[in-house]
Scaffold this active site. Structure first.
Site, mmCIF file in Angstrom:
data_model
loop_
_atom_site.group_PDB
_atom_site.id
_atom_site.type_symbol
_atom_site.label_atom_id
_atom_site.label_comp_id
_atom_site.label_asym_id
_atom_site.label_seq_id
_atom_site.Cartn_x
_atom_site.Cartn_y
_atom_site.Cartn_z
ATOM 1 N N ARG A 163 48.331 23.093 -67.642
ATOM 2 C CA ARG A 163 48.215 23.112 -69.094
ATOM 3 C C ARG A 163 46.830 23.610 -69.508
ATOM 4 O O ARG A 163 45.863 23.534 -68.756
ATOM 5 C CB ARG A 163 48.427 21.720 -69.669
ATOM 6 C CG ARG A 163 49.836 21.181 -69.572
ATOM 7 C CD ARG A 163 49.910 19.767 -70.144
ATOM 8 N NE ARG A 163 49.066 18.856 -69.380
ATOM 9 C CZ ARG A 163 47.850 18.462 -69.763
ATOM 10 N NH1 ARG A 163 47.323 18.899 -70.899
ATOM 11 N NH2 ARG A 163 47.146 17.626 -69.017
ATOM 12 N N LYS B 30 55.555 18.986 -72.475
ATOM 13 C CA LYS B 30 54.492 18.202 -73.090
ATOM 14 C C LYS B 30 54.460 18.384 -74.612
ATOM 15 O O LYS B 30 53.958 17.510 -75.331
ATOM 16 C CB LYS B 30 53.142 18.564 -72.485
ATOM 17 C CG LYS B 30 52.973 18.047 -71.059
ATOM 18 C CD LYS B 30 53.207 16.531 -70.952
ATOM 19 C CE LYS B 30 52.912 16.006 -69.566
ATOM 20 N NZ LYS B 30 53.326 14.580 -69.398
ATOM 21 N N HIS C 136 52.814 7.693 -71.444
ATOM 22 C CA HIS C 136 52.730 8.622 -70.312
ATOM 23 C C HIS C 136 52.797 7.783 -69.050
ATOM 24 O O HIS C 136 51.780 7.357 -68.511
ATOM 25 C CB HIS C 136 51.418 9.415 -70.387
ATOM 26 C CG HIS C 136 51.294 10.476 -69.350
ATOM 27 N ND1 HIS C 136 50.089 10.855 -68.820
ATOM 28 C CD2 HIS C 136 52.225 11.258 -68.746
ATOM 29 C CE1 HIS C 136 50.278 11.815 -67.930
ATOM 30 N NE2 HIS C 136 51.561 12.074 -67.870
ATOM 31 N N SER D 258 47.659 12.684 -63.711
ATOM 32 C CA SER D 258 48.210 13.543 -62.668
ATOM 33 C C SER D 258 47.528 13.272 -61.328
ATOM 34 O O SER D 258 46.301 13.172 -61.245
ATOM 35 C CB SER D 258 48.004 15.008 -63.063
ATOM 36 O OG SER D 258 48.445 15.866 -62.049
ATOM 37 N N LYS E 213 52.197 8.342 -59.955
ATOM 38 C CA LYS E 213 53.264 7.880 -60.858
ATOM 39 C C LYS E 213 54.647 8.192 -60.294
ATOM 40 O O LYS E 213 55.517 7.339 -60.236
ATOM 41 C CB LYS E 213 53.144 8.544 -62.242
ATOM 42 C CG LYS E 213 52.084 8.032 -63.143
ATOM 43 C CD LYS E 213 52.309 8.390 -64.604
ATOM 44 C CE LYS E 213 52.804 9.787 -64.869
ATOM 45 N NZ LYS E 213 51.933 10.849 -64.402
ATOM 46 N N THR E 214 54.837 9.457 -59.909
ATOM 47 C CA THR E 214 56.146 9.880 -59.423
ATOM 48 C C THR E 214 56.440 9.259 -58.065
ATOM 49 O O THR E 214 57.531 8.725 -57.825
ATOM 50 C CB THR E 214 56.203 11.412 -59.330
ATOM 51 O OG1 THR E 214 55.950 11.965 -60.629
ATOM 52 C CG2 THR E 214 57.567 11.881 -58.854
ATOM 53 N N ASP F 95 57.751 10.129 -65.847
ATOM 54 C CA ASP F 95 56.594 10.638 -66.597
ATOM 55 C C ASP F 95 56.458 10.173 -68.045
ATOM 56 O O ASP F 95 55.352 9.987 -68.516
ATOM 57 C CB ASP F 95 56.618 12.167 -66.576
ATOM 58 C CG ASP F 95 55.275 12.785 -66.939
ATOM 59 O OD1 ASP F 95 54.239 12.295 -66.451
ATOM 60 O OD2 ASP F 95 55.256 13.760 -67.704
ATOM 61 N N ARG G 21 53.995 22.335 -58.249
ATOM 62 C CA ARG G 21 54.911 21.420 -58.949
ATOM 63 C C ARG G 21 56.355 21.631 -58.527
ATOM 64 O O ARG G 21 56.774 22.733 -58.188
ATOM 65 C CB ARG G 21 54.815 21.648 -60.457
ATOM 66 C CG ARG G 21 53.493 21.217 -61.076
ATOM 67 C CD ARG G 21 53.478 19.741 -61.335
ATOM 68 N NE ARG G 21 52.209 19.276 -61.891
ATOM 69 C CZ ARG G 21 52.007 18.068 -62.356
ATOM 70 N NH1 ARG G 21 53.003 17.190 -62.360
ATOM 71 N NH2 ARG G 21 50.836 17.699 -62.832
#
Length: 537
Positions: A61, A201, A220, A238, A242-243, A257, A323
């Site tokens: 981003r 996003k 988030h 990031s 989290k994932t 997410d 990704r």
């Protein structure tokens, strides 16, 4: 009315202002979008059938190129301290230039939902120039049933044209790359970048703007739920896990997410996952590895072996931010509803590259709000140009670039929800131990999983805790199956004096960052700050 198929610019495209199009491909699924992406040389196939695309110059981003229209709708509701503005006139000029640029193109259109809860979801129509972008957003948002498409009327429209080049003087932006949001008209314009994450996003940002007024906290975070209905939320920036940590084979994955938390519990905003896949392996993350190698997955900037076409997930030569986007249903134990009850645990993840935070700590509600507003992790050398040593990253509410409203709005909502539902809060360090990045080593994922399991099943509540002298939070002193020395970070450092210097340095960084929030929080939250004077005792 929109059904699946090909139309020559008719229906919603005309209504939006898109004229003289060569055609519009409506609501195509993965097989058709694969065909177009391959025919147009947008992407290639991996050995197992994933679609692999490069995003060009932008491999992530670009928050400095994101702008919001400042008008009567947003003047007194936006957090202008964290968001950049353009005028309604500049947006209109940009909008008309987007429409002109699209003339003669064949566009791909998807009608999708942002949000699993029918009460709060936003109907979203996305026009894309690239077929693989259409597959990406179809994967990441929630797909309506075929019967729901006939009466679909969008509440948010996104137009994504990577070949468009913005003019800073004409459009009031910073560069040729632009993401512009008009909340009054509910339009998002994305140009100059092939990084697909800007689309998802933008939907998240929109939900972050509208949902607090409806009593829903947008977050988030990832989330999962145990066999006894015990929901857990995982906040983190990031690269913090989290994932990875929410993809637990013993728990049902809600999402990886973005979620909302309201009176009926939590709900996923998305229908897919968007995992960072550098160093991805079948041993450490079997579910994500398998999902990333299936037909329907989209891999960004992943290097393929020239002969075998097998992905080399260890190769970060294009970017460390490789990704994988894949549908939630690619994870065997993922929730089909995207909804769960009130959380029992909130986990805040930090990849501490300074190596001084313990692998887990229990937070009071005031400490939870302090660390939520702080949103700490650390960048490490080599991941960004110019970063040569560990650098703190504070992203308030673990999502600063996506917060249209003042952070205190989200912070106060979180604190109220934690108190109302008697939620246990934990801070977990998935970063380094035994020294800073380059000297120490990454926290073993088996240790993190063991501690998280104990936190989520309630057994960690019953162990002995010590008070950390630098940060003031409670740290367990022992847990079966976990080496006791790893629970006390100073014991993992060879140089104890260096640990003390590094810990004090990080405490000072936290204090400096939090000065901007001190006037907005009460005395309890201010008192929850780490304290170097305590460390001297």
């Amino acid at each position: 009315m929109q059904e699946t198929g090909v139309h020559n610019g008719a229906h919603g495209a005309d209504k939006f202002g898109l004229k003289n199009l060569k055609g519009v491909y409506w609501n195509f699924g993965a097989p058709q979008l694969y065909e177009h992406a391959l025919k147009n040389n947008e992407a290639v196939l991996s050995a197992e059938g994933a679609l692999v695309a490069d995003t060009g110059v932008f491999t992530g981003r670009s928050p400095k190129d994101k702008f919001t229209v400042r008008d009567a709708t947003t003047e007194n509701t936006m957090w202008w301290g964290g968001n950049q503005s353009i005028t309604a006139e500049q947006f209109e000029t940009l909008y008309q230039d987007f429409l002109k640029h699209a003339e003669g193109m064949s566009l791909f259109a998807q009608d999708l939902y942002g949000g699993a809860d029918p009460t709060f979801r936003i109907k979203t129509r996305v026009f894309t120039e690239l077929a693989w972008h259409s597959l990406f957003i179809r994967t990441l948002l929630r797909r309506p049933e075929q019967s729901e498409l006939a009466g679909f009327v969008p509440e948010l429209t996104i137009i994504d044209l990577p070949s468009f080049r913005a003019d800073p003087k004409r459009h009031g932006c910073r560069s040729e790359n632009v993401v512009a949001i008009d909340f009054a008209r509910r339009i998002v314009l994305i140009g100059g970048t092939q990084y697909a994450g800007e689309m998802k996003k933008s939907v998240f940002t929109t939900l972050n703007y509208y949902l607090p007024e409806k009593g829903v906290l947008p977050m988030h975070c990832s989330a999962n739920v145990g066999p006894n209905g015990d929901t857990a939320i995982f906040f983190g920036l990031s690269g913090t896990g989290k994932t990875t940590l929410s993809a637990d084979p013993n728990r049902t994955l809600i999402g990886d997410d973005e979620h909302g938390w309201g009176k009926d519990g939590i709900f996923n905003f998305e229908g897919g996952c968007y995992a960072k896949c550098i160093k991805l392996s079948p041993e450490a993350e079997p579910e994500i590895f398998a999902a990333s190698n299936m037909f329907g997955a989209v891999l960004e900037n992943v290097v393929l072996d020239e002969v075998t076409r097998q992905p080399d997930f260890d190769d970060g030569s294009k970017t460390e931010n490789t990704r994988s986007a894949y549908p939630l249903e690619s994870i065997p134990n993922a929730s089909r509803t995207g909804r769960a009850g009130q959380p029992k645990n909130v986990v805040m993840l930090a990849a501490d590259a300074f190596g001084v935070m313990p692998p887990i700590a229990k937070l009071t509600p005031a400490q939870a709000m302090y660390h939520f507003l702080s949103g700490y992790t650390a960048k490490v050398a080599g991941t960004e140009r110019g970063v040569t040593e560990p650098t703190p990253e504070f992203s308030t509410c673990f999502g600063s670039p996506f917060l249209p409203r003042d952070p205190s709005v989200y912070g106060n909502m979180l604190r109220e929800l934690i108190a109302k539902h008697d939620v246990d809060c934990w801070l977990v360090n998935t970063g380094w131990t035994g020294g800073i990045y380059g000297t120490g080593h990454r926290m073993p994922i088996k240790v993190t999983r063991a501690l998280l399991t104990a936190a989520l099943d309630g057994s960690l509540r019953n162990v002995e805790f010590r008070t950390d002298k630098y940060f003031g939070f409670a740290v367990p002193t022992a847990l079966p199956g976990v080496p006791s020395e790893i629970l006390d970070p100073v014991k993992t450092w060879a140089d104890k004096a260096a640990f003390d210097v590094t810990a004090r340095k990080l405490v000072g960084m936290f204090q400096k960052n939090f000065t901007k929030f001190e006037a907005q929080v009460d005395a309890d939250v201010r008192a929850a700050a780490p304290d170097v004077k305590m460390a001297a005792e």
